[in-house]
Design an enzyme around this catalytic site. Structure first.
Site, PDB file in Angstrom:
ATOM      1  CB  CYS A  25      -0.945  -0.014   1.195  1.00  0.00           C
ATOM      2  SG  CYS A  25      -1.965  -1.501   1.215  1.00  0.00           S
TER       3      CYS A  25
ATOM      4  CG  HIS B 270      -1.700   4.423   5.146  1.00  0.00           C
ATOM      5  ND1 HIS B 270      -1.607   4.334   3.776  1.00  0.00           N
ATOM      6  CD2 HIS B 270      -1.860   3.140   5.591  1.00  0.00           C
ATOM      7  CE1 HIS B 270      -1.703   3.066   3.404  1.00  0.00           C
ATOM      8  NE2 HIS B 270      -1.858   2.319   4.488  1.00  0.00           N
TER       9      HIS B 270
ATOM     10  CD  GLU C 222      -1.316   7.646   9.160  1.00  0.00           C
ATOM     11  OE1 GLU C 222      -0.892   8.404   8.278  1.00  0.00           O
ATOM     12  OE2 GLU C 222      -2.337   6.930   9.002  1.00  0.00           O
TER      13      GLU C 222
ATOM     14  CE  LYS D  61      -5.388   4.310   2.268  1.00  0.00           C
ATOM     15  NZ  LYS D  61      -4.506   5.494   2.407  1.00  0.00           N
TER      16      LYS D  61
ATOM     17  CG  HIS E 168      -6.356   0.881   1.488  1.00  0.00           C
ATOM     18  ND1 HIS E 168      -5.455   1.480   0.637  1.00  0.00           N
ATOM     19  CD2 HIS E 168      -5.612   0.298   2.480  1.00  0.00           C
ATOM     20  CE1 HIS E 168      -4.230   1.276   1.086  1.00  0.00           C
ATOM     21  NE2 HIS E 168      -4.298   0.565   2.195  1.00  0.00           N
TER      22      HIS E 168
ATOM     23  CG  PHE F   5       0.129  -5.736   4.525  1.00  0.00           C
ATOM     24  CD1 PHE F   5      -0.322  -4.954   5.568  1.00  0.00           C
ATOM     25  CD2 PHE F   5      -0.773  -6.588   3.900  1.00  0.00           C
ATOM     26  CE1 PHE F   5      -1.641  -5.011   5.990  1.00  0.00           C
ATOM     27  CE2 PHE F   5      -2.094  -6.657   4.313  1.00  0.00           C
ATOM     28  CZ  PHE F   5      -2.530  -5.859   5.362  1.00  0.00           C
TER      29      PHE F   5
END
Length: 412
Positions: free
Chosen positions: A163, A302, A313, A334, A339, A398
Protein backbone atom coordinates in the site's frame (compact mmCIF):
# COMPACT_ATOMS: atom_id res chain seq x y z
CA UNK A 1 23.57 20.40 -6.56
CA UNK A 2 20.11 18.78 -6.70
CA UNK A 3 17.41 20.29 -8.89
CA UNK A 4 14.03 21.62 -7.76
CA UNK A 5 11.08 19.45 -8.77
CA UNK A 6 7.53 20.64 -9.43
CA UNK A 7 4.12 19.09 -10.13
CA UNK A 8 2.65 20.11 -13.49
CA UNK A 9 0.06 17.45 -14.37
CA UNK A 10 -2.58 15.39 -12.56
CA UNK A 11 -4.66 12.40 -13.66
CA UNK A 12 -7.08 10.24 -11.68
CA UNK A 13 -9.46 7.31 -12.09
CA UNK A 14 -11.36 6.90 -8.81
CA UNK A 15 -14.54 5.50 -7.27
CA UNK A 16 -16.03 9.03 -7.14
CA UNK A 17 -14.93 10.33 -10.52
CA UNK A 18 -12.84 9.40 -13.54
CA UNK A 19 -10.97 12.68 -13.79
CA UNK A 20 -9.31 15.01 -11.29
CA UNK A 21 -12.03 17.66 -11.34
CA UNK A 22 -14.91 15.29 -10.56
CA UNK A 23 -12.78 13.42 -8.00
CA UNK A 24 -11.77 16.63 -6.21
CA UNK A 25 -15.29 18.07 -6.28
CA UNK A 26 -16.58 14.79 -4.88
CA UNK A 27 -14.16 15.02 -1.96
CA UNK A 28 -15.24 18.58 -1.23
CA UNK A 29 -18.87 17.43 -1.22
CA UNK A 30 -18.12 14.39 1.04
CA UNK A 31 -19.27 12.05 -1.73
CA UNK A 32 -18.78 8.43 -0.69
CA UNK A 33 -17.95 6.01 -3.53
CA UNK A 34 -18.54 2.84 -1.50
CA UNK A 35 -21.40 0.44 -2.26
CA UNK A 36 -22.23 -3.24 -2.53
CA UNK A 37 -19.85 -5.22 -4.74
CA UNK A 38 -21.16 -5.74 -8.28
CA UNK A 39 -18.15 -7.51 -9.84
CA UNK A 40 -19.01 -10.94 -8.42
CA UNK A 41 -21.56 -12.70 -6.21
CA UNK A 42 -20.58 -12.06 -2.58
CA UNK A 43 -22.74 -14.79 -1.07
CA UNK A 44 -20.55 -16.52 1.49
CA UNK A 45 -18.22 -13.51 1.79
CA UNK A 46 -18.09 -11.55 5.04
CA UNK A 47 -17.12 -8.35 3.23
CA UNK A 48 -19.94 -7.11 1.01
CA UNK A 49 -18.80 -3.58 0.18
CA UNK A 50 -16.12 -2.06 -2.01
CA UNK A 51 -15.35 1.22 -3.74
CA UNK A 52 -15.60 0.33 -7.42
CA UNK A 53 -14.71 2.60 -10.33
CA UNK A 54 -17.91 3.38 -12.25
CA UNK A 55 -18.44 4.06 -15.95
CA UNK A 56 -14.86 3.48 -17.04
CA UNK A 57 -14.45 2.87 -20.78
CA UNK A 58 -10.88 2.10 -21.88
CA UNK A 59 -11.74 3.07 -25.47
CA UNK A 60 -11.79 6.70 -24.33
CA UNK A 61 -8.06 6.47 -23.62
CA UNK A 62 -6.59 3.83 -25.96
CA UNK A 63 -7.47 1.77 -29.01
CA UNK A 64 -9.43 -1.45 -28.63
CA UNK A 65 -6.53 -3.72 -29.58
CA UNK A 66 -4.24 -2.16 -26.98
CA UNK A 67 -6.95 -2.36 -24.30
CA UNK A 68 -7.47 -6.09 -24.94
CA UNK A 69 -3.81 -6.70 -24.12
CA UNK A 70 -4.09 -4.94 -20.79
CA UNK A 71 -5.68 -5.93 -17.52
CA UNK A 72 -7.79 -3.37 -15.67
CA UNK A 73 -4.97 -2.06 -13.48
CA UNK A 74 -2.91 -1.27 -16.59
CA UNK A 75 -5.89 0.35 -18.31
CA UNK A 76 -6.45 2.59 -15.28
CA UNK A 77 -2.75 3.54 -15.27
CA UNK A 78 -2.73 4.44 -18.97
CA UNK A 79 -5.95 6.46 -18.60
CA UNK A 80 -4.65 8.43 -15.60
CA UNK A 81 -1.28 8.98 -17.31
CA UNK A 82 -2.99 10.29 -20.45
CA UNK A 83 -4.93 12.78 -18.32
CA UNK A 84 -1.80 13.87 -16.46
CA UNK A 85 0.26 14.37 -19.63
CA UNK A 86 -2.56 16.36 -21.23
CA UNK A 87 -2.98 18.45 -18.07
CA UNK A 88 0.75 19.18 -18.04
CA UNK A 89 0.72 20.10 -21.72
CA UNK A 90 3.68 17.83 -22.42
CA UNK A 91 4.23 17.35 -26.16
CA UNK A 92 6.19 14.09 -26.06
CA UNK A 93 7.25 14.42 -29.70
CA UNK A 94 9.11 17.63 -28.78
CA UNK A 95 10.96 16.02 -25.87
CA UNK A 96 14.00 13.76 -25.82
CA UNK A 97 12.11 10.52 -25.04
CA UNK A 98 15.08 9.20 -23.05
CA UNK A 99 14.69 12.14 -20.64
CA UNK A 100 11.04 11.31 -19.87
CA UNK A 101 10.57 8.36 -17.52
CA UNK A 102 7.84 6.42 -15.75
CA UNK A 103 7.46 5.27 -12.15
CA UNK A 104 3.99 3.78 -11.78
CA UNK A 105 3.48 1.09 -9.15
CA UNK A 106 0.91 -1.58 -8.46
CA UNK A 107 0.90 -3.59 -5.27
CA UNK A 108 -0.70 -6.69 -6.74
CA UNK A 109 -1.02 -6.55 -10.52
CA UNK A 110 -3.88 -8.65 -11.86
CA UNK A 111 -5.41 -11.26 -9.58
CA UNK A 112 -8.23 -11.54 -12.13
CA UNK A 113 -5.89 -12.84 -14.85
CA UNK A 114 -4.53 -15.43 -12.44
CA UNK A 115 -8.05 -16.47 -11.37
CA UNK A 116 -9.23 -16.94 -14.94
CA UNK A 117 -6.26 -18.97 -16.10
CA UNK A 118 -5.96 -21.03 -12.95
CA UNK A 119 -9.53 -22.16 -13.65
CA UNK A 120 -8.56 -23.03 -17.25
CA UNK A 121 -5.49 -24.92 -16.03
CA UNK A 122 -7.54 -27.08 -13.67
CA UNK A 123 -10.46 -27.67 -16.05
CA UNK A 124 -8.79 -27.85 -19.48
CA UNK A 125 -5.09 -28.39 -18.87
CA UNK A 126 -1.90 -26.36 -19.26
CA UNK A 127 -2.23 -26.05 -23.03
CA UNK A 128 -5.23 -23.75 -22.65
CA UNK A 129 -3.54 -21.13 -20.47
CA UNK A 130 -3.50 -17.70 -22.17
CA UNK A 131 -0.09 -17.01 -23.79
CA UNK A 132 -0.39 -13.44 -22.49
CA UNK A 133 -1.15 -14.47 -18.89
CA UNK A 134 2.24 -13.47 -17.50
CA UNK A 135 2.62 -10.07 -19.24
CA UNK A 136 -0.97 -9.19 -18.37
CA UNK A 137 -0.69 -10.27 -14.73
CA UNK A 138 2.66 -8.93 -13.50
CA UNK A 139 2.60 -5.62 -11.67
CA UNK A 140 5.30 -3.81 -13.66
CA UNK A 141 3.00 -3.77 -16.70
CA UNK A 142 1.28 -0.61 -15.47
CA UNK A 143 4.57 1.26 -15.95
CA UNK A 144 5.44 -0.73 -19.07
CA UNK A 145 2.14 0.00 -20.79
CA UNK A 146 2.30 3.71 -19.94
CA UNK A 147 5.71 3.97 -21.60
CA UNK A 148 4.57 2.00 -24.67
CA UNK A 149 1.41 4.06 -25.12
CA UNK A 150 3.18 7.42 -24.95
CA UNK A 151 6.68 6.61 -26.23
CA UNK A 152 8.47 7.38 -22.97
CA UNK A 153 11.96 5.84 -23.12
CA UNK A 154 13.61 7.10 -19.92
CA UNK A 155 13.95 5.34 -16.57
CA UNK A 156 11.01 2.98 -16.14
CA UNK A 157 10.41 1.49 -12.69
CA UNK A 158 7.68 -0.10 -10.62
CA UNK A 159 8.26 0.04 -6.87
CA UNK A 160 6.15 -2.69 -5.23
CA UNK A 161 5.69 -1.99 -1.53
CA UNK A 162 2.05 -3.02 -1.06
CA UNK A 163 0.00 0.00 0.00
CA UNK A 164 3.03 2.31 -0.09
CA UNK A 165 3.76 1.57 -3.78
CA UNK A 166 2.30 4.79 -5.23
CA UNK A 167 4.07 7.06 -2.75
CA UNK A 168 7.40 5.28 -3.16
CA UNK A 169 7.08 5.61 -6.95
CA UNK A 170 6.49 9.36 -6.66
CA UNK A 171 9.36 9.68 -4.19
CA UNK A 172 11.74 7.77 -6.45
CA UNK A 173 10.59 9.83 -9.46
CA UNK A 174 11.34 12.97 -7.43
CA UNK A 175 14.85 11.69 -6.68
CA UNK A 176 15.36 10.74 -10.34
CA UNK A 177 14.71 14.32 -11.47
CA UNK A 178 16.57 15.89 -8.53
CA UNK A 179 19.76 14.13 -9.49
CA UNK A 180 19.51 14.63 -13.23
CA UNK A 181 18.52 11.18 -14.50
CA UNK A 182 15.38 12.59 -16.15
CA UNK A 183 13.73 15.95 -16.84
CA UNK A 184 10.16 14.62 -16.62
CA UNK A 185 8.68 11.64 -14.76
CA UNK A 186 5.17 10.22 -15.02
CA UNK A 187 4.59 8.78 -11.55
CA UNK A 188 1.97 7.26 -9.27
CA UNK A 189 0.09 4.03 -8.72
CA UNK A 190 -2.71 1.86 -10.11
CA UNK A 191 -4.72 -1.02 -8.67
CA UNK A 192 -7.75 -3.15 -9.53
CA UNK A 193 -8.16 -6.08 -7.14
CA UNK A 194 -11.89 -6.15 -6.40
CA UNK A 195 -12.30 -9.81 -7.29
CA UNK A 196 -13.02 -13.03 -5.39
CA UNK A 197 -9.40 -13.80 -4.49
CA UNK A 198 -8.62 -10.22 -3.50
CA UNK A 199 -11.62 -9.83 -1.24
CA UNK A 200 -11.33 -13.36 0.21
CA UNK A 201 -7.63 -12.90 0.91
CA UNK A 202 -7.94 -9.60 2.75
CA UNK A 203 -11.02 -10.90 4.60
CA UNK A 204 -9.09 -13.96 5.78
CA UNK A 205 -6.51 -11.54 7.16
CA UNK A 206 -9.38 -9.79 9.06
CA UNK A 207 -8.34 -6.54 7.37
CA UNK A 208 -11.64 -5.67 5.67
CA UNK A 209 -14.70 -4.03 7.18
CA UNK A 210 -17.73 -6.30 7.41
CA UNK A 211 -20.13 -3.36 7.62
CA UNK A 212 -23.11 -3.27 5.26
CA UNK A 213 -23.60 0.49 5.67
CA UNK A 214 -21.75 2.19 2.78
CA UNK A 215 -21.63 5.55 4.56
CA UNK A 216 -20.07 4.15 7.73
CA UNK A 217 -17.91 1.28 6.49
CA UNK A 218 -14.73 3.31 5.94
CA UNK A 219 -14.45 5.52 9.02
CA UNK A 220 -10.81 6.28 9.76
CA UNK A 221 -9.96 7.20 13.38
CA UNK A 222 -13.54 6.46 14.53
CA UNK A 223 -14.16 4.44 17.68
CA UNK A 224 -16.28 1.96 15.70
CA UNK A 225 -13.86 1.39 12.80
CA UNK A 226 -13.59 -2.29 11.90
CA UNK A 227 -11.33 -2.54 8.86
CA UNK A 228 -10.72 -0.99 5.49
CA UNK A 229 -12.91 -1.04 2.39
CA UNK A 230 -11.16 -2.14 -0.80
CA UNK A 231 -11.08 0.48 -3.52
CA UNK A 232 -9.58 0.63 -7.01
CA UNK A 233 -8.35 3.16 -9.52
CA UNK A 234 -5.21 5.10 -10.40
CA UNK A 235 -3.50 8.35 -9.48
CA UNK A 236 -0.74 9.52 -11.83
CA UNK A 237 1.12 12.83 -11.84
CA UNK A 238 3.69 14.58 -14.00
CA UNK A 239 6.78 15.76 -12.15
CA UNK A 240 9.48 17.79 -13.85
CA UNK A 241 12.51 19.86 -13.05
CA UNK A 242 11.65 23.47 -12.31
CA UNK A 243 13.97 24.60 -15.10
CA UNK A 244 12.18 22.37 -17.62
CA UNK A 245 8.73 23.51 -16.46
CA UNK A 246 9.63 27.21 -16.62
CA UNK A 247 11.22 26.84 -20.07
CA UNK A 248 7.94 25.65 -21.53
CA UNK A 249 5.70 27.96 -19.48
CA UNK A 250 3.96 25.14 -17.60
CA UNK A 251 1.34 25.62 -14.92
CA UNK A 252 2.79 24.59 -11.56
CA UNK A 253 0.49 23.05 -8.93
CA UNK A 254 3.09 22.71 -6.18
CA UNK A 255 6.71 21.90 -5.51
CA UNK A 256 7.88 18.52 -4.22
CA UNK A 257 10.05 19.40 -1.26
CA UNK A 258 11.04 16.15 0.42
CA UNK A 259 10.80 12.37 0.54
CA UNK A 260 11.30 9.93 3.39
CA UNK A 261 11.27 6.13 3.33
CA UNK A 262 11.82 3.66 6.17
CA UNK A 263 10.87 0.18 7.34
CA UNK A 264 9.42 -0.83 10.71
CA UNK A 265 11.29 -4.18 10.62
CA UNK A 266 8.61 -5.33 13.03
CA UNK A 267 5.69 -7.36 11.61
CA UNK A 268 4.38 -8.40 8.19
CA UNK A 269 1.00 -6.65 8.61
CA UNK A 270 1.00 -4.49 11.75
CA UNK A 271 2.81 -1.16 11.90
CA UNK A 272 5.27 -0.67 14.75
CA UNK A 273 3.15 0.00 17.82
CA UNK A 274 5.05 3.12 18.84
CA UNK A 275 4.80 4.62 15.35
CA UNK A 276 8.58 5.06 15.18
CA UNK A 277 9.06 3.86 11.59
CA UNK A 278 6.36 6.05 10.08
CA UNK A 279 7.53 8.96 12.25
CA UNK A 280 11.07 8.69 10.90
CA UNK A 281 9.76 8.68 7.31
CA UNK A 282 7.91 11.94 8.02
CA UNK A 283 10.94 13.42 9.80
CA UNK A 284 13.16 12.50 6.86
CA UNK A 285 10.78 14.12 4.36
CA UNK A 286 10.63 17.30 6.42
CA UNK A 287 14.41 17.40 6.84
CA UNK A 288 14.90 16.67 3.13
CA UNK A 289 12.79 19.75 2.37
CA UNK A 290 14.89 21.90 4.70
CA UNK A 291 11.85 22.58 6.87
CA UNK A 292 10.86 22.13 10.52
CA UNK A 293 7.90 20.20 11.99
CA UNK A 294 6.22 23.54 12.74
CA UNK A 295 6.07 24.27 8.99
CA UNK A 296 3.65 21.40 8.29
CA UNK A 297 0.07 22.64 7.85
CA UNK A 298 -1.69 19.50 6.65
CA UNK A 299 -1.19 15.72 6.61
CA UNK A 300 -3.06 13.40 4.29
CA UNK A 301 -2.89 10.34 6.54
CA UNK A 302 -2.67 6.74 5.41
CA UNK A 303 -5.81 6.47 7.58
CA UNK A 304 -7.09 3.05 6.55
CA UNK A 305 -9.90 2.63 9.13
CA UNK A 306 -8.22 -0.38 10.74
CA UNK A 307 -7.69 -0.28 14.49
CA UNK A 308 -3.91 -0.65 14.42
CA UNK A 309 -3.14 1.67 11.53
CA UNK A 310 -5.10 4.66 12.78
CA UNK A 311 -3.86 4.38 16.35
CA UNK A 312 -0.21 3.81 15.46
CA UNK A 313 -0.23 6.47 12.73
CA UNK A 314 -1.56 8.95 15.28
CA UNK A 315 1.37 8.03 17.54
CA UNK A 316 3.73 8.48 14.58
CA UNK A 317 2.45 11.99 13.83
CA UNK A 318 2.94 12.95 17.49
CA UNK A 319 6.46 11.53 17.45
CA UNK A 320 7.37 13.35 14.24
CA UNK A 321 5.78 16.72 14.99
CA UNK A 322 5.89 16.91 18.78
CA UNK A 323 3.65 19.62 20.25
CA UNK A 324 2.82 20.88 16.76
CA UNK A 325 0.89 17.65 16.03
CA UNK A 326 -2.21 19.06 17.72
CA UNK A 327 -2.21 22.11 15.43
CA UNK A 328 -2.02 20.25 12.11
CA UNK A 329 -5.05 19.45 9.96
CA UNK A 330 -5.22 15.72 9.20
CA UNK A 331 -7.65 13.81 7.00
CA UNK A 332 -8.13 10.48 5.28
CA UNK A 333 -9.19 10.38 1.63
CA UNK A 334 -9.89 6.65 2.14
CA UNK A 335 -12.99 7.65 4.09
CA UNK A 336 -14.69 8.32 0.73
CA UNK A 337 -12.92 6.17 -1.86
CA UNK A 338 -11.82 3.21 0.24
CA UNK A 339 -8.27 1.89 0.17
CA UNK A 340 -6.79 1.86 -3.34
CA UNK A 341 -3.84 -0.26 -2.13
CA UNK A 342 -0.89 0.44 -4.43
CA UNK A 343 -2.75 3.35 -6.05
CA UNK A 344 -3.58 5.08 -2.77
CA UNK A 345 -0.39 7.14 -2.62
CA UNK A 346 -0.83 8.40 -6.17
CA UNK A 347 -4.38 9.55 -5.59
CA UNK A 348 -3.60 11.06 -2.18
CA UNK A 349 -0.62 12.98 -3.60
CA UNK A 350 -3.09 14.57 -6.03
CA UNK A 351 -5.28 15.52 -3.07
CA UNK A 352 -2.32 17.29 -1.45
CA UNK A 353 -1.55 19.19 -4.66
CA UNK A 354 -5.18 20.29 -5.04
CA UNK A 355 -5.42 21.19 -1.35
CA UNK A 356 -2.42 23.51 -1.73
CA UNK A 357 -3.78 24.97 -4.97
CA UNK A 358 -7.27 25.71 -3.61
CA UNK A 359 -6.53 26.18 0.09
CA UNK A 360 -8.94 23.50 1.23
CA UNK A 361 -8.75 20.40 3.45
CA UNK A 362 -11.56 17.92 2.83
CA UNK A 363 -13.40 16.29 5.71
CA UNK A 364 -12.82 12.74 6.92
CA UNK A 365 -16.22 11.25 6.07
CA UNK A 366 -17.73 8.67 8.42
CA UNK A 367 -15.82 10.00 11.43
CA UNK A 368 -18.30 10.66 14.22
CA UNK A 369 -16.47 9.90 17.46
CA UNK A 370 -12.70 9.59 17.69
CA UNK A 371 -11.42 6.23 18.92
CA UNK A 372 -9.29 5.75 22.01
CA UNK A 373 -5.84 7.24 21.46
CA UNK A 374 -6.97 9.04 18.28
CA UNK A 375 -6.91 12.54 19.70
CA UNK A 376 -5.69 14.81 16.89
CA UNK A 377 -7.59 17.06 14.46
CA UNK A 378 -8.85 14.72 11.74
CA UNK A 379 -11.11 17.33 10.05
CA UNK A 380 -14.30 15.82 11.42
CA UNK A 381 -17.66 17.05 10.16
CA UNK A 382 -16.86 19.35 7.27
CA UNK A 383 -13.92 20.52 5.23
CA UNK A 384 -11.94 23.63 6.09
CA UNK A 385 -10.67 26.49 3.93
CA UNK A 386 -7.15 27.49 4.97
CA UNK A 387 -3.82 28.54 3.52
CA UNK A 388 -1.64 25.45 3.05
CA UNK A 389 2.05 26.08 2.50
CA UNK A 390 3.25 22.59 3.35
CA UNK A 391 1.48 19.23 3.10
CA UNK A 392 2.68 15.69 3.84
CA UNK A 393 1.22 12.53 2.32
CA UNK A 394 1.78 9.26 4.24
CA UNK A 395 1.57 5.68 3.00
CA UNK A 396 2.25 2.53 5.02
CA UNK A 397 2.45 -0.95 3.49
CA UNK A 398 2.40 -4.56 4.66
CA UNK A 399 5.96 -5.62 5.31
CA UNK A 400 6.59 -2.48 7.36
CA UNK A 401 7.12 -0.12 4.42
CA UNK A 402 6.71 3.58 5.25
CA UNK A 403 6.78 6.42 2.73
CA UNK A 404 6.17 10.15 3.15
CA UNK A 405 6.27 12.83 0.46
CA UNK A 406 6.21 16.53 1.28
CA UNK A 407 4.64 19.08 -1.07
CA UNK A 408 4.92 22.82 -0.61
CA UNK A 409 3.46 25.89 -2.22
CA UNK A 410 5.58 26.88 -5.21
CA UNK A 411 7.48 30.14 -4.86
CA UNK A 412 9.71 31.45 -7.63
Amino acid sequence: MSRRVVVTGLGAITPIGNDVESFWNGLKEKKVGIDFITRFDTEGYKAKLAAEVKGFDPKEYMDVKAAKRMELFSQYAVAAAKQALADAGIAVEKEDPYRVGVAVGSGIGSLQAFERDHKKLLEKGPGRVNPLLVPMMISNMAAGNVSIQFGLKGKNINVVTACASGTHCIGEAFRTIQYGDADVMVAGGSEASICPMGVAGFTALTALSTSIDPLHASRPFDENRDGFVMGEGAGVVVLESLEHALARGAKIYAEVGGYGATCDAYHITSPAEDGSGAARAMENAIKDAGLAPEDVDYINAHGTSTHHNDLFETKAIKLALGEHAGKVKINSTKSMIGHLLGAAGGVEFIVCAKSIEEGFVHATAGLEQEGEGCDLDYTKGKGVSMDIRCAVSNSLGFGGHNASVLLKKYEA
